[in-house]
Design a protein around this motif. Structure first.
Motif, PDB file in Angstrom:
ATOM      1  N   THR A  89       0.719  -1.663   0.122  1.00 49.81           N
ATOM      2  CA  THR A  89      -0.177   0.028  -0.156  1.00 49.81           C
ATOM      3  C   THR A  89       1.104   1.427   0.019  1.00 49.81           C
ATOM      4  O   THR A  89       0.692   2.402  -0.562  1.00 49.81           O
ATOM      5  N   VAL A  90       1.833   1.106   1.065  1.00 48.12           N
ATOM      6  CA  VAL A  90       2.555   2.514   1.147  1.00 48.12           C
ATOM      7  C   VAL A  90       3.428   3.008   0.070  1.00 48.12           C
ATOM      8  O   VAL A  90       3.395   3.312  -0.625  1.00 48.12           O
ATOM      9  N   LEU A  91       4.092   1.793  -0.890  1.00 45.61           N
ATOM     10  CA  LEU A  91       4.573   1.730  -2.018  1.00 45.61           C
ATOM     11  C   LEU A  91       4.129   2.046  -3.101  1.00 45.61           C
ATOM     12  O   LEU A  91       4.171   2.709  -3.703  1.00 45.61           O
ATOM     13  N   ALA A  92       2.710   1.560  -3.307  1.00 38.31           N
ATOM     14  CA  ALA A  92       2.649   1.696  -4.866  1.00 38.31           C
ATOM     15  C   ALA A  92       1.772   2.860  -4.634  1.00 38.31           C
ATOM     16  O   ALA A  92       1.521   3.864  -5.356  1.00 38.31           O
ATOM     17  N   LEU A  93       2.118   3.621  -3.478  1.00 35.92           N
ATOM     18  CA  LEU A  93       1.683   5.443  -3.140  1.00 35.92           C
ATOM     19  C   LEU A  93       2.681   6.449  -3.261  1.00 35.92           C
ATOM     20  O   LEU A  93       2.099   7.231  -3.919  1.00 35.92           O
ATOM     21  N   ARG A 136       3.605   5.296 -14.461  1.00 33.66           N
ATOM     22  CA  ARG A 136       3.580   5.443 -13.488  1.00 33.66           C
ATOM     23  C   ARG A 136       2.757   5.533 -12.167  1.00 33.66           C
ATOM     24  O   ARG A 136       2.520   5.076 -11.145  1.00 33.66           O
ATOM     25  N   TRP A 137       1.824   6.046 -12.928  1.00 29.51           N
ATOM     26  CA  TRP A 137       0.065   6.751 -12.756  1.00 29.51           C
ATOM     27  C   TRP A 137      -0.888   5.341 -12.258  1.00 29.51           C
ATOM     28  O   TRP A 137      -1.543   5.291 -11.413  1.00 29.51           O
ATOM     29  N   TRP A 138      -0.667   4.447 -12.578  1.00 36.49           N
ATOM     30  CA  TRP A 138      -1.865   3.409 -12.701  1.00 36.49           C
ATOM     31  C   TRP A 138      -0.872   2.644 -11.605  1.00 36.49           C
ATOM     32  O   TRP A 138      -1.827   1.941 -11.182  1.00 36.49           O
ATOM     33  N   LEU A 139       0.346   2.656 -10.823  1.00 38.60           N
ATOM     34  CA  LEU A 139       0.356   2.338  -9.599  1.00 38.60           C
ATOM     35  C   LEU A 139      -0.649   2.784  -8.722  1.00 38.60           C
ATOM     36  O   LEU A 139      -1.568   2.367  -7.330  1.00 38.60           O
ATOM     37  N   LEU A 140      -1.229   3.719  -8.905  1.00 44.76           N
ATOM     38  CA  LEU A 140      -2.310   4.841  -7.915  1.00 44.76           C
ATOM     39  C   LEU A 140      -3.455   3.861  -7.759  1.00 44.76           C
ATOM     40  O   LEU A 140      -4.334   3.586  -6.624  1.00 44.76           O
ATOM     41  N   VAL A 178      -5.311   2.135  -4.292  1.00 48.12           N
ATOM     42  CA  VAL A 178      -6.612   1.587  -3.981  1.00 48.12           C
ATOM     43  C   VAL A 178      -6.937   0.407  -3.458  1.00 48.12           C
ATOM     44  O   VAL A 178      -7.595   0.425  -2.043  1.00 48.12           O
ATOM     45  N   VAL A 179      -7.008  -0.772  -3.960  1.00 48.18           N
ATOM     46  CA  VAL A 179      -6.875  -1.726  -3.793  1.00 48.18           C
ATOM     47  C   VAL A 179      -6.045  -1.992  -2.719  1.00 48.18           C
ATOM     48  O   VAL A 179      -6.907  -3.175  -2.380  1.00 48.18           O
ATOM     49  N   ALA A 180      -4.735  -1.938  -2.726  1.00 46.80           N
ATOM     50  CA  ALA A 180      -4.269  -2.615  -1.540  1.00 46.80           C
ATOM     51  C   ALA A 180      -4.790  -1.208  -0.646  1.00 46.80           C
ATOM     52  O   ALA A 180      -5.011  -2.782   0.896  1.00 46.80           O
ATOM     53  N   ALA A 181      -4.870  -0.904  -0.442  1.00 49.37           N
ATOM     54  CA  ALA A 181      -5.725  -0.141   0.610  1.00 49.37           C
ATOM     55  C   ALA A 181      -6.961  -0.937   1.788  1.00 49.37           C
ATOM     56  O   ALA A 181      -7.509  -0.661   2.955  1.00 49.37           O
ATOM     57  N   ALA A 182      -7.725  -0.677   0.616  1.00 45.38           N
ATOM     58  CA  ALA A 182      -8.961  -1.394   0.443  1.00 45.38           C
ATOM     59  C   ALA A 182      -8.969  -2.915   1.132  1.00 45.38           C
ATOM     60  O   ALA A 182      -9.520  -3.547   2.314  1.00 45.38           O
TER      61      ALA A 182
END
Length: 511
Positions: free
Chosen positions: A240-244, A261-265, A269-273
């Motif tokens: 989650t932290v890495l993707a953000l 790189r913006w696709w990591l956002l 969202v998925v990882a945070a959920a």
């Protein structure tokens, strides 16, 4: 100014036989002196850690010349430290709360000192990057223990004074970083000056290790419960932290930035959920989750953490943009460009100390006033860059930093006190690490947004026919707009929180 119902509630401090205020009724003069010695050890180590967030920035041209580092490597040398710092914070805070904060503190400081030696001796850019990432890991291990120990050692008004001094040292470290970095380059020269930046950590680290071993109180539990670190939660949290942070850390505004790189956002969202779902499920099973989500139901912690995140999205970016403008736009040497921020360090140190004392009386309103003063300083800073002759610009900017520092000091330490006020001391390390994570994420996002606007303006207007100074006027102005927006959001959060506190204070009064 708030009423008594709007201030931070706290127990009255006791006085000892000599009439001096102590932290608790049973505390002796010896205990009082011992915990303040422990406090200063913690603060010095935190200052060393924060210095490495800013002093390396001015060394990047020197590293590029000496090691032939690529632009990507240079970016990672700075941003990689922030990334690994943020990734380790929460697990390290949790581990320190469950076992021994002193042990984790010593481990983190030892690794940080060794990594600094390795950075100073690095033969090439790749090895420097590896050891720089290790430095970030070590900083992430020790910083939660600092917050946890302060939370454990002090109570009531004394805690406010402690966090006031802590905020003063953090403000000094943040503002003095570019000056120290520039001074080391001036002493060591273009080839070796950047190595001096890392060497200066070594004697400081060794002295701090000796003092920490002798002075810090033992926080080890007498009986150990089964260690519960929530490994699945740690893994999801890391993703989650890495993707953000990743897409923002790799945003410079240059045409070579990878748009994918913006696709990591989306992954964020998925990882945070998934993280929230897992933590709730883990807690329902009767085990201790990595991040107790109940922390965010405490309004003082939630609002304070959000305000700090937005504040740190603006502050480091403001320093970096100002340093870049003075060096690249006006041609100042790194050491002189860094000296412009000294005024901020001095006034923020004083106002942080006073803010730690006054927060018990004025509460959140003190933070709002500090942000308003800071915005005045930002306005003068931007006007200095655009309206004053280049020969006068550094001096007017330095004056603006004096104003901004007076306000900034009233934000950091009082907000830290208010944020952790309702957190039990046994959870101080974890709660402090969550707050520090917000600051690191804010730094990554704010710096990326500001630099993107700065460099994209330079790129888009490079063929406009304007002079170098005018070109950098526009670039600096665009970058500073982002910092102004972040500071404005921080003021809004502070005003909303202040209003909520006043409404809660009126309810029992009406009853």
């Amino acid at each position: 100014m708030t009423t008594a119902d709007e201030t931070v509630p706290s127990a009255e401090p006791a006085q000892n036989a000599s009439g001096r205020t102590t932290g608790s009724p049973s505390e002796t003069d010896s205990d009082h002196a011992t915990k303040w010695r422990a406090f200063w050890v913690c603060v010095v180590v935190a200052a060393i850690t924060i210095l490495d967030l800013s002093k390396v920035n001015v060394a990047l041209p020197s590293i590029e010349d000496a090691l032939g580092a690529t632009s990507t490597q240079l970016q990672l040398i700075v941003s990689g430290y922030v990334l690994t710092f943020g990734l380790v914070l929460v697990p390290a805070g949790r581990f320190g709360d469950q076992r021994s904060r002193k042990t984790l503190f010593l481990i983190g400081l030892s690794v940080f000192t060794l990594a600094s030696i390795a950075c100073a001796l690095a033969p090439n850019a790749a090895m420097l990057l590896v050891f720089r990432l290790l430095q970030g890991v070590a900083a992430g291990i020790q910083m939660p223990q600092v917050i946890g120990l302060i939370q454990q050692l002090f109570q009531g008004p004394e805690r406010g004074r402690a966090f006031g001094l802590f905020g003063a040292m953090i403000g000094i470290s943040t503002a003095f970083g570019p000056t120290l970095g520039g001074l080391m380059i001036a002493i060591g020269g273009a080839q070796d000056g950047w190595r001096y930046i890392f060497w200066m950590n070594v004697p400081l680290g060794i002295i701090a290790l000796i003092l920490a071993w002798r002075i810090l109180p033992s926080t080890a539990k007498t009986t150990y419960a089964r260690l519960d670190l929530d490994p699945v939660g740690i893994a999801i949290f890391g993703v989650t932290v890495l993707a953000l942070m990743w897409p923002f850390l790799f945003t410079t505004g240059a045409p070579t930035d990878d748009p994918n790189r913006w696709w990591l956002l989306a992954l964020f969202v998925v990882a945070a959920a998934a993280f929230i779902w897992w933590e709730r499920r883990y807690a329902e099973s009767g085990r201790a989750p990595l991040v107790p989500l109940g922390l965010f139901r405490i309004s003082s912690f939630r609002n304070g953490t959000l305000l700090a995140t937005v504040y740190f999205a603006a502050m480091p970016a403001m320093f970096l943009l100002t340093t870049l403008y003075l060096q690249l736009g006006l041609g100042l040497e790194p050491v002189f460009a860094g000296m412009v921020t000294i005024g901020f360090a001095l006034t923020s140190a004083f106002s942080s100390w006073r803010g730690g004392i006054l927060v018990e009386r004025y509460g959140r309103s003190l933070v709002v006033v500090g942000l308003a003063i800071l915005m005045v300083g930002i306005g003068v800073l931007m006007a200095a860059a655009i309206l004053t002759p280049p020969a006068m610009t550094p001096f007017v900017m330095a004056a603006a930093m004096f104003i901004g520092g007076a306000g900034g000091g009233l934000v950091i330490s009082p907000n830290q006190t208010l944020t952790l006020h309702d957190i039990p001391p046994l959870e101080g390390g974890l709660a402090g690490s969550v707050g520090q994570l917000g600051q690191r994420i804010g730094t990554a996002i704010g710096t990326a947004v500001a630099l993107s606007l700065f460099y994209s303006t330079l790129y888009n207007e490079r063929n406009s026919g304007e002079s170098t100074v005018e070109l950098y006027h526009h670039a600096y102005g665009m970058g500073m707009i982002a910092t102004t927006v972040f500071f404005s959001i921080a003021i809004l959060i502070g005003v909303v929180d202040l209003g909520a506190r006043k409404r809660r204070a009126r309810v029992p009064a009406a009853g």
